[in-house]
Structure formats: C-alpha cells, structure tokens
Design a protein around this motif. Structure first.
Motif, mmCIF file in Angstrom:
data_model
loop_
_atom_site.group_PDB
_atom_site.id
_atom_site.type_symbol
_atom_site.label_atom_id
_atom_site.label_comp_id
_atom_site.label_asym_id
_atom_site.label_seq_id
_atom_site.Cartn_x
_atom_site.Cartn_y
_atom_site.Cartn_z
ATOM 1 N N ALA A 1 7.531 -5.280 2.185
ATOM 2 C CA ALA A 1 6.837 -6.147 1.622
ATOM 3 C C ALA A 1 7.511 -7.643 1.941
ATOM 4 O O ALA A 1 6.697 -8.410 2.463
ATOM 5 N N PHE A 2 8.777 -7.448 1.895
ATOM 6 C CA PHE A 2 9.484 -8.952 1.771
ATOM 7 C C PHE A 2 9.676 -9.277 3.360
ATOM 8 O O PHE A 2 9.661 -10.474 3.767
ATOM 9 N N LEU A 3 9.737 -8.201 4.251
ATOM 10 C CA LEU A 3 9.763 -8.571 5.590
ATOM 11 C C LEU A 3 8.530 -8.746 6.269
ATOM 12 O O LEU A 3 8.321 -8.812 7.543
ATOM 13 N N GLY A 4 7.386 -8.667 5.523
ATOM 14 C CA GLY A 4 6.189 -9.184 6.190
ATOM 15 C C GLY A 4 5.182 -7.990 6.690
ATOM 16 O O GLY A 4 4.400 -8.313 7.441
ATOM 17 N N VAL A 5 5.282 -6.863 6.110
ATOM 18 C CA VAL A 5 4.424 -5.728 6.406
ATOM 19 C C VAL A 5 3.239 -5.383 5.699
ATOM 20 O O VAL A 5 3.216 -5.382 4.335
ATOM 21 N N ALA A 6 2.087 -6.105 6.090
ATOM 22 C CA ALA A 6 0.801 -5.698 5.492
ATOM 23 C C ALA A 6 0.649 -6.179 3.986
ATOM 24 O O ALA A 6 0.080 -5.513 2.806
ATOM 25 N N ALA A 7 1.516 -7.413 3.508
ATOM 26 C CA ALA A 7 1.534 -7.611 2.092
ATOM 27 C C ALA A 7 0.232 -7.994 1.509
ATOM 28 O O ALA A 7 0.014 -7.813 0.281
ATOM 29 N N ALA A 8 -0.603 -8.362 2.212
ATOM 30 C CA ALA A 8 -1.842 -8.996 1.669
ATOM 31 C C ALA A 8 -3.213 -8.152 1.835
ATOM 32 O O ALA A 8 -4.077 -8.580 1.626
ATOM 33 N N GLN A 9 -3.384 -7.197 2.680
ATOM 34 C CA GLN A 9 -4.056 -6.359 3.126
ATOM 35 C C GLN A 9 -4.401 -4.973 2.172
ATOM 36 O O GLN A 9 -3.541 -4.810 1.420
ATOM 37 N N ILE A 10 -5.736 -4.904 2.076
ATOM 38 C CA ILE A 10 -6.282 -3.729 1.171
ATOM 39 C C ILE A 10 -5.705 -2.606 1.448
ATOM 40 O O ILE A 10 -5.500 -1.856 0.359
ATOM 41 N N TRP A 11 -5.478 -2.113 2.426
ATOM 42 C CA TRP A 11 -5.022 -0.529 2.604
ATOM 43 C C TRP A 11 -3.566 -0.645 2.185
ATOM 44 O O TRP A 11 -3.378 0.506 1.978
ATOM 45 N N TRP A 12 -2.928 -1.694 2.337
ATOM 46 C CA TRP A 12 -1.304 -1.619 1.847
ATOM 47 C C TRP A 12 -1.456 -1.514 0.057
ATOM 48 O O TRP A 12 -0.766 -0.564 -0.318
ATOM 49 N N VAL A 13 -2.166 -2.292 -0.563
ATOM 50 C CA VAL A 13 -2.185 -1.945 -1.924
ATOM 51 C C VAL A 13 -2.876 -0.510 -2.261
ATOM 52 O O VAL A 13 -2.482 0.094 -3.270
ATOM 53 N N THR A 14 -3.920 0.023 -1.313
ATOM 54 C CA THR A 14 -4.455 1.246 -1.549
ATOM 55 C C THR A 14 -3.239 2.325 -1.361
ATOM 56 O O THR A 14 -3.027 3.277 -2.384
ATOM 57 N N LEU A 15 -2.352 2.225 -0.405
ATOM 58 C CA LEU A 15 -1.487 2.799 -0.230
ATOM 59 C C LEU A 15 -0.409 3.066 -1.217
ATOM 60 O O LEU A 15 0.226 4.286 -1.816
ATOM 61 N N ILE A 16 0.104 1.874 -2.008
ATOM 62 C CA ILE A 16 0.686 1.758 -3.008
ATOM 63 C C ILE A 16 0.289 2.500 -4.100
ATOM 64 O O ILE A 16 0.774 3.134 -4.961
ATOM 65 N N ASP A 17 -1.241 2.268 -4.535
ATOM 66 C CA ASP A 17 -1.744 2.928 -5.772
ATOM 67 C C ASP A 17 -1.475 4.574 -5.487
ATOM 68 O O ASP A 17 -1.167 5.412 -6.416
ATOM 69 N N CYS A 18 -1.650 5.045 -4.124
ATOM 70 C CA CYS A 18 -1.460 6.495 -3.827
ATOM 71 C C CYS A 18 -0.173 6.692 -4.437
ATOM 72 O O CYS A 18 0.361 7.846 -4.826
ATOM 73 N N ASN A 19 0.998 6.078 -4.016
ATOM 74 C CA ASN A 19 2.257 6.365 -4.091
ATOM 75 C C ASN A 19 2.614 6.275 -5.528
ATOM 76 O O ASN A 19 3.372 7.032 -6.356
ATOM 77 N N VAL A 20 1.873 5.566 -6.554
ATOM 78 C CA VAL A 20 1.789 5.497 -8.068
ATOM 79 C C VAL A 20 1.445 6.787 -8.509
ATOM 80 O O VAL A 20 2.219 7.653 -9.252
ATOM 81 N N VAL A 21 0.431 7.527 -7.901
ATOM 82 C CA VAL A 21 0.071 8.609 -8.672
ATOM 83 C C VAL A 21 0.982 9.674 -8.183
ATOM 84 O O VAL A 21 1.225 10.682 -9.061
ATOM 85 N N ALA A 22 1.582 9.354 -6.824
ATOM 86 C CA ALA A 22 2.769 10.654 -6.518
ATOM 87 C C ALA A 22 3.727 10.737 -7.371
ATOM 88 O O ALA A 22 4.517 11.610 -7.781
ATOM 89 N N PHE A 23 4.159 9.519 -7.759
ATOM 90 C CA PHE A 23 5.383 9.278 -8.765
ATOM 91 C C PHE A 23 5.022 9.715 -10.277
ATOM 92 O O PHE A 23 5.767 10.336 -10.812
ATOM 93 N N ALA A 24 3.937 9.642 -10.681
ATOM 94 C CA ALA A 24 3.405 9.954 -12.071
ATOM 95 C C ALA A 24 3.263 11.706 -11.847
ATOM 96 O O ALA A 24 3.957 11.974 -12.929
ATOM 97 N N ILE A 25 2.997 12.271 -10.874
ATOM 98 C CA ILE A 25 3.029 13.592 -10.918
ATOM 99 C C ILE A 25 4.341 14.107 -10.746
ATOM 100 O O ILE A 25 4.845 14.947 -11.560
ATOM 101 N N LEU A 26 5.166 13.298 -9.980
ATOM 102 C CA LEU A 26 6.595 13.813 -10.023
ATOM 103 C C LEU A 26 7.562 13.605 -11.333
ATOM 104 O O LEU A 26 7.963 14.712 -11.844
ATOM 105 N N ILE A 27 7.115 12.609 -12.069
ATOM 106 C CA ILE A 27 7.784 12.535 -13.423
ATOM 107 C C ILE A 27 7.376 13.696 -14.391
ATOM 108 O O ILE A 27 8.116 13.909 -15.327
#
Length: 424
Positions: free
Chosen positions: A363-389
């Motif tokens: 995000a800091f290097l400028g990859v897709a920071a303001a795009q909806i698909w990036w936010v959606t991907l981060i949301d999927c990552n949150v679910v993955a970490f919740a399942i892991l924990i």
C-alpha cells in the motif's frame, strides 16, 4: 456393560458445518483462483462466501457473535476504526465528488462490516480440515498464474493506467494471502510445505518481474523471521516505526523535495511522484487539516484534475483525502492492530505480523490503495487470519495431569503406604 455411543449432530448443526465449509471454500479457493481470469469475480465471491459463512455460524452458535462483536467494537482498535469511519463519512460533506464518493464509501463500509460479522460469529474452534483450504487455493492460483505468465496471452498482461493487469492482481492476491496460509501450515507443523508454498509465490513474482511484490514478500519474510523469537517486542518496534512514518509523511516529502531541488538532479519516476506531492502540499497547505474529502485523490486522478505522476501510495491518499485528523486516526489504528497481532498466540503471531508488513509495503509503495478490489482482498485476508487464530486450539494437545494436579502428593502417598504396612 453397555458401551455408550456418541449421539450424532442435529440437522441444524450439520447444515451449519456444511455452510461454513462451503463459504470458506468460496473465499479461500474460488476467490483467488477466479481472480486469475476475471477482474469482477472478487466482488461477487466475497459477499457470497461471507454470507454463507455468516448463516452457518448463526445456525451453529447464534449467541456467540453479538458478544464478540461488541467486545471488538468497544476495544481501543475498534473505537479508533469507528472514528476513522466517522471522519471519512463526515468528509463527504466537502468532497468535490459527493455522489461517487458516497457510493464508494457505502461499498467499503458495507463489505468491511460484513466481514467483521463473519469474524465475530465464526466458531471459536476451527476444524483442522478448514486450515488447509487456503494453502490449496493458493497453490492452484500460483500454478495458474505461473502458466499464464509464461504463456503470455494479451488479455492476461493487458491493463490501463488506472487499473492493474490480471497478472498484477493475481500476484498481489498471492502476496497478501500467502501469510495466513503459511501460518496454517506452520500451525500444523508442515514446515516443508510452507517453504514450498513461499518459494512458489516468489517464483510467480519473479516470472513477471514484479518488483513491488518481491519487495513486499521480502519485507514480510524479514518480519516473520524477526518475530519468531519475540513477537510482542517485534510488534512494538513495528508500531514505533509505522505510526511516525504515517504522521510525518508530508514533512518527509517536503524535505525530500527541498533537498532534491538543491542537488539539481534529473528526477526519475519515483522522484517525480514525490515532487508532485511536495508541490501539492505547498499549494494547498490549508487542506492538510481536513483533507479534500473521501475518494478525492482517486477520482481527481482518474479525471485528470491531478498530474499524471501523482502518487498512488496509501500515505498520499490518506493525507490528501482525510487530512491530519484522518492521518492521526489511521496511524493510531495501525499501531494498535500491529500491537494486537503481537499478542495473539506466539505460534501464529509471526504470520500475522508478516502479513501486516507485506500489506502495508504494497500500500505504501502505491499498489491499488484506493481501489475497491484491494479493500475486498484485505477483507478476505481478515477472514483468513480469523480462521487461523481460532484454529490454534485444535493443535494444542492437553497436558497429562501430574500427581499434584489430581490432589495426591508423592510424600502423602508414601506415608499412606507406610502406615498401611505398619497397620498390617
């Protein structure tokens, strides 16, 4: 003597397990795989998978979610996230593009809240089989991406100035999701499989010369290695680095612009972006407090109101859109999330910290920071970490009870035996 048999689960419990696993399969396997061939699949698959998981979780444990959600929202990190959401919503009043910004705001908040519900309502104990879904999905995604990258079809490599290619999206998805997958394999002590998956993802990034992705992968790997020994201390150190970086970003940009102009060097692409940001700060410095309003940077850049070399970094987006107030809230939120990641069970904390470092590097290097698909991907990552924990419990074997634990001291036992023999 009769042998008691374990009663089977009720139909509702069976349906809950089926829906949970189906939803996880959609998120952990179908979502990354479909992203290799379709840009729009992620927008459909994440809500579908999240809703399936939520229905299954509510059927299985309907009273578990509200308490967990209330605890999360009332925590310091949750309160900071709510304030940042409030400030972003308030900034819609003065954004130059209120209609488009309002729609994007609803999309981001709605998707993120749905994921928060899934994480809150998910069962406290993840089934061991569910931990393998994401590694399987990433192996399939990486293999397909590598084949298409080497074959080189035009539709896979084609993109535009304001949208990433399918290859870039696939690599970013792999870099973001590989850390909970590595955490799951490490949790089950499949170290060779974890190393193989990491090498496969790195090979995909190398095949397309994705320099930012490789930098994020390297930064995440470094954080993972450091956090293996002392995750709590590593988390505090990362918080002390990241929060000041966010808060001091405009000052650092102005200093860079001043020094660069003194040297008289010819600016490259990266230097040009920083110089553009420096000029915007100098020309529009009163907006440093409130920002220009939510989604202004993304919309103004796409419509040509900002120079073509305007940075796409998340640091620029936060400061330009939300100003000092939003930047302070964002810095506090990142610091608290990083510290929380260091406090989770030590066996999965390194993966969580590495994932945060990799995501922020992208995000800091400028990859897709303001795009909806990036936010959606981060949301999927949150679910993955919740399942892991929540899968940590399944890997912990119960400790055999000691003599003290059952209330019998060795000395007492010996004394009782001696007195018994004397009485005899």
């Amino acid at each position: 003597m009769s042998v008691a048999s374990r009663s089977s689960d009720t139909p509702a419990a069976d349906a809950a397990k089926l829906l949970m696993r189906l939803g996880l399969a959609v998120l952990m396997i179908a979502l990354p795989c479909a992203g290799v061939v379709s840009r729009g699949a992620i927008y459909v698959l994440l809500p579908v998978g999240a809703i399936l998981m939520l229905i299954g979780a509510m059927l299985g444990a309907p009273n578990h979610g509200p308490r967990q959600l209330r605890i999360a929202l009332l925590s310091p990190a949750g309160a900071t996230a709510l304030f940042l959401t409030f400030w972003a919503g308030l900034s819609l009043i003065w954004t130059p593009f209120p209609a488009a910004a309002f729609i994007r705001f609803l999309q981001i908040v709605g998707t993120t809240f749905l994921v928060a519900l899934v994480a809150a309502f998910a069962p406290e104990r993840t089934k061991p089989l569910d931990l393998y879904l994401l590694p399987v999905g990433l192996v399939l995604t990486a293999a397909a991406t590598l084949v298409l990258a080497l074959a080189g079809p035009a539709w896979f490599w084609g993109g535009s100035e304001f949208d990433e290619t399918l290859f870039e999206r696939s690599v970013i998805a792999l870099i973001v999701l590989v850390w909970p997958a590595l955490g799951a394999l490490s949790l089950r002590e499949h170290w060779i499989s974890a190393a193989g998956l990491a090498l496969l993802v790195a090979a995909v990034a190398l095949a397309g010369s994705a320099q930012i992705a490789l930098a994020a992968m390297g930064a995440g790997a470094f954080a993972f290695a450091i956090a293996m020994s002392e995750p709590g201390r590593t988390a505090r150190l990362l918080a002390l680095i990241l929060a000041p970086l966010i808060l001091l970003a405009p000052a650092l940009v102005l200093l860079y612009g001043f020094i660069f102009r003194l040297t008289g060097l010819e600016p490259g692409p990266a230097s040009t972006s920083l110089l553009v940001w420096s000029d915007l700060i100098a020309e529009q410095w009163p907006r440093l407090i409130t920002g220009h309003g939510f989604d202004t940077a993304n919309r103004a850049l796409s419509l040509g109101y900002l120079p073509a070399r305007t940075p796409k970094s998340l640091l620029f987006v936060v400061w330009y859109d939300l100003g000092l107030v939003g930047a302070v809230a964002f810095a506090v939120l990142i610091a608290r999330v990083v510290v929380l990641a260091g406090r989770i069970p030590a066996i999965v904390a390194p993966a969580a910290l590495a994932g945060l470092v990799a995501i922020l590097t992208l995000a800091f290097l400028g990859v897709a920071a303001a795009q909806i698909w990036w936010v959606t991907l981060i949301d999927c990552n949150v679910v993955a970490f919740a399942i892991l924990i929540k899968g940590v419990y399944r890997t912990q074997r119960p400790i055999a009870p000691t003599i003290d634990a059952v209330g019998l001291q060795p000395q007492t036992a010996q004394a009782g035996a001696a007195s018994s023999s004397q009485g005899a």
